[in-house]
Design a protein around this motif. Structure first.
Motif, PDB file in Angstrom:
ATOM      1  N   ASP A 266       0.828  -1.209   0.000  1.00 57.26           N
ATOM      2  CA  ASP A 266       0.000   0.000   0.000  1.00 57.26           C
ATOM      3  C   ASP A 266       0.861   1.257   0.000  1.00 57.26           C
ATOM      4  O   ASP A 266       0.611   2.206  -0.759  1.00 57.26           O
ATOM      5  CB  ASP A 266      -0.922   0.012   1.216  1.00 57.26           C
ATOM      6  N   GLU A 267       1.881   1.272   0.846  1.00 54.58           N
ATOM      7  CA  GLU A 267       2.723   2.464   0.968  1.00 54.58           C
ATOM      8  C   GLU A 267       3.518   2.728  -0.301  1.00 54.58           C
ATOM      9  O   GLU A 267       3.602   3.872  -0.771  1.00 54.58           O
ATOM     10  CB  GLU A 267       3.681   2.310   2.154  1.00 54.58           C
ATOM     11  N   SER A 268       4.108   1.677  -0.867  1.00 52.47           N
ATOM     12  CA  SER A 268       4.923   1.879  -2.062  1.00 52.47           C
ATOM     13  C   SER A 268       4.072   2.296  -3.252  1.00 52.47           C
ATOM     14  O   SER A 268       4.486   3.114  -4.079  1.00 52.47           O
ATOM     15  CB  SER A 268       5.735   0.618  -2.388  1.00 52.47           C
ATOM     16  N   SER A 269       2.853   1.768  -3.346  1.00 55.09           N
ATOM     17  CA  SER A 269       1.962   2.159  -4.433  1.00 55.09           C
ATOM     18  C   SER A 269       1.534   3.616  -4.281  1.00 55.09           C
ATOM     19  O   SER A 269       1.470   4.362  -5.269  1.00 55.09           O
ATOM     20  CB  SER A 269       0.736   1.248  -4.476  1.00 55.09           C
ATOM     21  N   ALA A 270       1.241   4.029  -3.054  1.00 55.80           N
ATOM     22  CA  ALA A 270       0.879   5.429  -2.825  1.00 55.80           C
ATOM     23  C   ALA A 270       2.043   6.349  -3.172  1.00 55.80           C
ATOM     24  O   ALA A 270       1.851   7.432  -3.753  1.00 55.80           O
ATOM     25  CB  ALA A 270       0.462   5.623  -1.367  1.00 55.80           C
ATOM     26  N   THR A 271       3.258   5.923  -2.850  1.00 59.58           N
ATOM     27  CA  THR A 271       4.429   6.724  -3.190  1.00 59.58           C
ATOM     28  C   THR A 271       4.606   6.810  -4.694  1.00 59.58           C
ATOM     29  O   THR A 271       4.905   7.880  -5.236  1.00 59.58           O
ATOM     30  CB  THR A 271       5.689   6.132  -2.529  1.00 59.58           C
ATOM     31  N   ALA A 272       4.412   5.694  -5.395  1.00 56.00           N
ATOM     32  CA  ALA A 272       4.507   5.713  -6.861  1.00 56.00           C
ATOM     33  C   ALA A 272       3.457   6.633  -7.464  1.00 56.00           C
ATOM     34  O   ALA A 272       3.744   7.397  -8.400  1.00 56.00           O
ATOM     35  CB  ALA A 272       4.365   4.298  -7.411  1.00 56.00           C
ATOM     36  N   ASN A 273       2.239   6.574  -6.950  1.00 59.85           N
ATOM     37  CA  ASN A 273       1.187   7.458  -7.448  1.00 59.85           C
ATOM     38  C   ASN A 273       1.600   8.921  -7.330  1.00 59.85           C
ATOM     39  O   ASN A 273       1.405   9.721  -8.255  1.00 59.85           O
ATOM     40  CB  ASN A 273      -0.105   7.239  -6.659  1.00 59.85           C
ATOM     41  N   ARG A 274       2.173   9.260  -6.178  1.00 62.94           N
ATOM     42  CA  ARG A 274       2.585  10.647  -5.937  1.00 62.94           C
ATOM     43  C   ARG A 274       3.795  11.033  -6.775  1.00 62.94           C
ATOM     44  O   ARG A 274       3.819  12.089  -7.416  1.00 62.94           O
ATOM     45  CB  ARG A 274       2.889  10.821  -4.444  1.00 62.94           C
ATOM     46  N   VAL A 275       4.801  10.179  -6.783  1.00 67.08           N
ATOM     47  CA  VAL A 275       6.064  10.516  -7.444  1.00 67.08           C
ATOM     48  C   VAL A 275       5.889  10.630  -8.957  1.00 67.08           C
ATOM     49  O   VAL A 275       6.422  11.563  -9.595  1.00 67.08           O
ATOM     50  CB  VAL A 275       7.125   9.451  -7.103  1.00 67.08           C
ATOM     51  N   TYR A 276       5.159   9.702  -9.541  1.00 72.60           N
ATOM     52  CA  TYR A 276       5.002   9.671 -10.985  1.00 72.60           C
ATOM     53  C   TYR A 276       3.819  10.473 -11.495  1.00 72.60           C
ATOM     54  O   TYR A 276       3.566  10.511 -12.702  1.00 72.60           O
ATOM     55  CB  TYR A 276       4.884   8.224 -11.474  1.00 72.60           C
ATOM     56  N   GLY A 277       3.062  11.116 -10.588  1.00 78.66           N
ATOM     57  CA  GLY A 277       1.899  11.848 -11.014  1.00 78.66           C
ATOM     58  C   GLY A 277       0.884  10.943 -11.678  1.00 78.66           C
ATOM     59  O   GLY A 277       0.301  11.265 -12.706  1.00 78.66           O
ATOM     60  N   TRP A 278       0.661   9.783 -11.052  1.00 80.21           N
ATOM     61  CA  TRP A 278      -0.067   8.687 -11.683  1.00 80.21           C
ATOM     62  C   TRP A 278      -1.427   9.092 -12.203  1.00 80.21           C
ATOM     63  O   TRP A 278      -1.749   8.896 -13.368  1.00 80.21           O
ATOM     64  CB  TRP A 278      -0.233   7.570 -10.645  1.00 80.21           C
ATOM     65  N   GLU A 279      -2.261   9.677 -11.355  1.00 79.91           N
ATOM     66  CA  GLU A 279      -3.632   9.969 -11.766  1.00 79.91           C
ATOM     67  C   GLU A 279      -3.667  11.019 -12.882  1.00 79.91           C
ATOM     68  O   GLU A 279      -4.480  10.947 -13.791  1.00 79.91           O
ATOM     69  CB  GLU A 279      -4.452  10.442 -10.557  1.00 79.91           C
ATOM     70  N   SER A 280      -2.746  11.973 -12.820  1.00 82.91           N
ATOM     71  CA  SER A 280      -2.778  13.051 -13.796  1.00 82.91           C
ATOM     72  C   SER A 280      -2.404  12.588 -15.205  1.00 82.91           C
ATOM     73  O   SER A 280      -2.732  13.244 -16.184  1.00 82.91           O
ATOM     74  CB  SER A 280      -1.805  14.167 -13.381  1.00 82.91           C
ATOM     75  N   CYS A 281      -1.701  11.435 -15.316  1.00 78.90           N
ATOM     76  CA  CYS A 281      -1.291  10.992 -16.644  1.00 78.90           C
ATOM     77  C   CYS A 281      -2.062   9.759 -17.106  1.00 78.90           C
ATOM     78  O   CYS A 281      -1.727   9.126 -18.079  1.00 78.90           O
ATOM     79  CB  CYS A 281       0.213  10.724 -16.697  1.00 78.90           C
TER      80      CYS A 281
END
Length: 283
Positions: A266-281
């Motif tokens: 959960d934590e690593s996925s949340a970090t990836a979402n934030r770092v890579y701008g997941w939702e925005s792309c």
């Protein structure tokens, strides 16, 4: 003793530990050529709970392919750069093309770039340290200009990588892919607010310094990756690696740091979402 053929059998698909993001893989080196190949690899990853991947370029051909692959499948994103060992190929034409590719929405990072002081003198045609340093500085500037994370390859070059980052000024987001250094480097990176991505090496019993460093990394600064097809986690070291193998690494990491694997997922996925701008792309 197991035969060579048995040692190279692909690992079985593990049970999921939650939703995971493979923060660094090489789909082309895993054998993917076209959209159908990519879909098969991502479908297999999905069976193990790996919902998305970032496929990484290490030369210009791979950068073109990675950017294209990110348009083939919504579960795939890309990073583009020249690997430090190929830094001597960073011509003006290559710079112009990398700038264009890095500007695409589904290219979420500049990487992998950095310094590799292991291969010069060992690998014929490997870029010399001075060439690597110059190319690293250029990629740092590209990350700043595009506003995208900088993904660092660091092999036997802790002090030198830190020196370049200080000299050039680090971008807002810095990711150390396949972090393999010891506690001192981990503390330096954590204090700087940088992201450390852990691969199958964290499961290797002989990676003593890394295994001492891993518990020092806060959840909000940790990613997990396969670096597939390389670095297959224990007990399948030496077998072909692929994104579906990521739960093996997460479980080994969980055992090492004494935390539930599901929490790390959960934590690593949340970090990836934030770092890579997941939702925005997402498209």
């Amino acid at each position: 003793m197991r035969s060579q053929k048995e040692r190279r059998e692909p690992p079985p698909i593990p049970e999921p530990v939650g939703r995971l993001i493979d923060a660094h893989t090489h789909l082309d080196a895993c054998g993917a050529v076209d959209a159908d190949d990519v879909r098969v690899i991502l479908d297999r990853a999905g069976q193990a709970g790996v919902a998305a991947v970032v496929t990484i370029a290490d030369d210009l051909d791979a950068a073109r392919w990675a950017a294209q692959a990110a348009d083939w499948d919504p579960r795939v994103y890309a990073a583009v750069a020249l690997h430090p060992t190929r830094a001597d190929a960073l011509t003006d034409a290559a710079k112009a093309e990398l700038e264009q590719l890095a500007g695409r929405d589904r290219v979420v990072a500049v990487g992998e770039t950095g310094l590799d002081l292991y291969w010069p003198g060992r690998l014929q045609g490997c870029a010399e340290p001075a060439q690597q340093r110059e190319a690293f500085a250029w990629h740092i500037d590209l990350a700043k200009r595009t506003g995208k994370p900088l993904m660092i390859h660091n092999r036997d070059a802790d002090a030198e990588v830190l020196d370049v980052l200080r000299a050039e000024g680090a971008p807002e987001t810095v990711i150390f892919h396949c972090f393999s250094s010891g506690p001192e480097m981990a503390r330096t990176c954590v204090d700087a607010g940088w992201i450390l991505s852990l691969s199958g090496t964290v499961s290797f019993r002989n990676a003593r310094e890394l295994r001492e460093a891993a518990p020092l990394i806060p959840g909000g600064q940790m990613l997990v990756e396969t670096d597939a097809p390389f670095l297959t986690p224990h007990p399948y070291r030496g077998a072909p690696n692929e994104s579906y193998c990521l739960p093996y690494t997460v479980r080994a990491l969980a055992e090492l740091v004494g935390r539930p694997a599901e929490d790390l997922a959960d934590e690593s996925s949340a970090t990836a979402n934030r770092v890579y701008g997941w939702e925005s792309c997402r498209s």
